[in-house]
Design an enzyme around this catalytic site. Structure first.
Site, PDB file in Angstrom:
ATOM      1  CG  HIS A 300    -108.608  40.777 -40.453  1.00 27.32           C
ATOM      2  ND1 HIS A 300    -108.423  41.844 -41.304  1.00 27.32           N
ATOM      3  CD2 HIS A 300    -107.433  40.599 -39.804  1.00 27.32           C
ATOM      4  CE1 HIS A 300    -107.186  42.274 -41.198  1.00 27.32           C
ATOM      5  NE2 HIS A 300    -106.549  41.539 -40.293  1.00 27.32           N
ATOM      6  CD  GLN A 301    -117.835  41.656 -41.833  1.00 28.20           C
ATOM      7  OE1 GLN A 301    -117.376  42.691 -42.285  1.00 28.20           O
ATOM      8  NE2 GLN A 301    -119.107  41.323 -41.976  1.00 28.20           N
ATOM      9  N   GLY A 362    -105.307  29.029 -41.762  1.00 31.51           N
ATOM     10  CA  GLY A 362    -104.600  29.043 -43.032  1.00 31.51           C
ATOM     11  C   GLY A 362    -103.663  27.856 -43.184  1.00 31.51           C
ATOM     12  CG  PHE A 385    -116.669   5.478 -34.457  1.00 33.05           C
ATOM     13  CD1 PHE A 385    -117.560   6.484 -34.192  1.00 33.05           C
ATOM     14  CD2 PHE A 385    -115.573   5.346 -33.607  1.00 33.05           C
ATOM     15  CE1 PHE A 385    -117.400   7.341 -33.107  1.00 33.05           C
ATOM     16  CE2 PHE A 385    -115.398   6.195 -32.517  1.00 33.05           C
ATOM     17  CZ  PHE A 385    -116.314   7.183 -32.272  1.00 33.05           C
ATOM     18  CG  ASP A 386    -121.590   4.300 -31.531  1.00 28.80           C
ATOM     19  OD1 ASP A 386    -121.243   3.444 -30.714  1.00 28.80           O
ATOM     20  OD2 ASP A 386    -122.681   4.903 -31.460  1.00 28.80           O
ATOM     21  N   GLY A 388    -122.455   3.722 -38.751  1.00 33.54           N
ATOM     22  CA  GLY A 388    -122.251   4.809 -39.706  1.00 33.54           C
ATOM     23  C   GLY A 388    -123.522   5.594 -39.949  1.00 33.54           C
TER      24      GLY A 388
END
Length: 419
Positions: A300-301, A362, A385-386, A388
């Protein structure tokens, strides 16, 4: 000359070694911690896995050879990190957080300090933990602020040939240690004079697990990285020798910015690893599931479009990470623009990629039947973290851009500032 992203034979060997270790050691971590109730219980359950990573040489890989390790550069660490994070984010976070805890010592420690504190971390034995005690309650994004009453509140008071440290820290990885008695080594940011600006007073101190004065106030419940541990702690009159200061008062800003500059690019590798796990999950789903239709979902595309966009973003983040880490290595850490950009871009892209994977699957993606919801919970940490992205990393970039003589092409062309 052509641009070549081919790994050297040594790098390819390292990559495959890390991949095998991840597959052999980390595959069952999420299931192991899923049924455990408290952060301490979940973290304790990862102890033998952490030990296996240490035994595999992956902690020593974060320490340069002059100090007994095998580190050959930030790019090689990025290769290792991606492979680990593609399987599990919890225990590798503890491993690399220990590397962050060692970074100030590695970059600014004297030979005597390095000889005194590093041996447990390069032995490939046990489960040693180091922690960078930086963040404080109320936030630390403005730790450089010179306005009275602002900035870092932890204080180190001089007392003869010692410093006495008092203050609270939070969001400190594994600060409690495995047994609740503290990490093996802390790098603690503190003011030597609360009335002096941080440019004159901020320092980083090496604090081995104190026999008294360290209180673990609580371990924090996080929505992701359920097998890792972050704590709120308090130092009450913790006494350390004067020789445990890195540099002098005022050097703390450079020490901290250098340590976090090195790790910024590595967050890109963490993000790529999580994106890999999400892409692998949704690709397997799309190739095998029909969902009541006549053909597999991948036909499905709409799903094909999501997969194509996910893969493109993943690859873009990987090569930006490689470029940033390589540039950091080649400039000796003087150029961090690409590392900062990588941290911001890759961390936020990871959230989008995992979300797209969930859209392709889904409603089932919102359950524990597939790992995507857990991956999203992990990915949400990386912009926060590290340093923001909003409070720290983008302002760092802003300050770089505002500098007189800023050259917007220097990083792209592989030049250090001023070259």
């Amino acid at each position: 000359m052509a641009i070549d992203f081919t790994l050297s034979p040594e790098q390819r060997e390292l990559q495959l070694h890390a991949r095998k270790v991840a597959e052999d050691v980390l595959s069952g971590v999420r299931e192991t911690v899923a049924g455990l109730g408290t952060p301490e219980e979940r973290f304790a359950a990862t102890r033998p896995v952490y030990r296996d990573l240490v035994r595999a040489g992956l902690l020593r890989k974060q320490v340069p050879p002059p100090f007994g390790g095998t580190m050959t550069g930030l790019l090689d660490l990025a290769l290792v990190a991606e492979e680990l994070w593609a399987v599990d984010a919890d225990v590798p976070l503890s491993l690399f957080s220990t590397g962050l805890g060692l970074m100030p010592l590695l970059m600014f420690g004297t030979p005597e300090q390095q000889e005194r504190f590093l041996p447990p971390f390069v032995s490939d034995e046990g489960e040693p933990l180091a922690a960078l005690a930086f963040s404080e309650p109320g936030g630390s994004a403005n730790f450089q602020s010179a306005h009275p009453g602002t900035g870092m509140n932890t204080v180190a008071r001089g007392d003869g040939d010692a410093w006495v440290i008092s203050g609270e820290k939070q969001f400190i990885p594994h600060a409690s240690g495995w047994d609740g008695e503290g990490a093996d080594l802390f790098a603690v940011a503190a003011r030597t004079d609360p009335d002096a600006p941080p440019q004159e007073s901020l320092a980083v101190f090496l604090v081995p697990r104190p026999e008294q004065g360290l209180t673990v106030l609580n371990s924090m419940e996080t929505i992701g990285h359920r097998g890792a541990l972050v704590s709120r702690i308090r130092f009450d009159e913790v006494r350390v020798p004067a020789a445990n200061m890195l540099g002098k008062p005022g050097d703390g800003i450079l020490v901290l910015e250098s340590a976090f500059g090195a790790t910024a690019g590595l967050v890109g590798a963490f993000a790529v690893g999580v994106m890999r796990a999400a892409f692998r999950t949704v690709l397997d789903f799309a190739r095998t599931e029909r969902r009541g239709g006549a053909v597999p979902v991948i036909e499905h595309q709409n799903v094909g479009t999501l997969l194509a966009d996910m893969k493109a973003r993943l690859e873009a983040c990987r090569y930006l990470t490689w470029k940033a880490c390589d540039h950091f290595d080649k400039t000796g850490g003087r150029e961090i623009e690409l590392s900062l950009a990588t941290k911001v871009f890759a961390s936020e892209t990871a959230v989008q990629v995992v979300y797209d994977a969930m859209r392709a699957v889904g409603a089932e993606a919102y359950t524990t039947a597939r790992p995507l919801a857990g991956l999203l919970q992990d990915a949400l940490a990386y912009p926060l973290f590290d340093g923001g992205n909003v409070g720290v990393r983008r302002p760092q970039l802003q300050r770089l851009f505002a500098q007189p003589g800023y050259d917007s092409l220097a990083a792209a062309e592989g030049r250090a500032p001023g070259e």
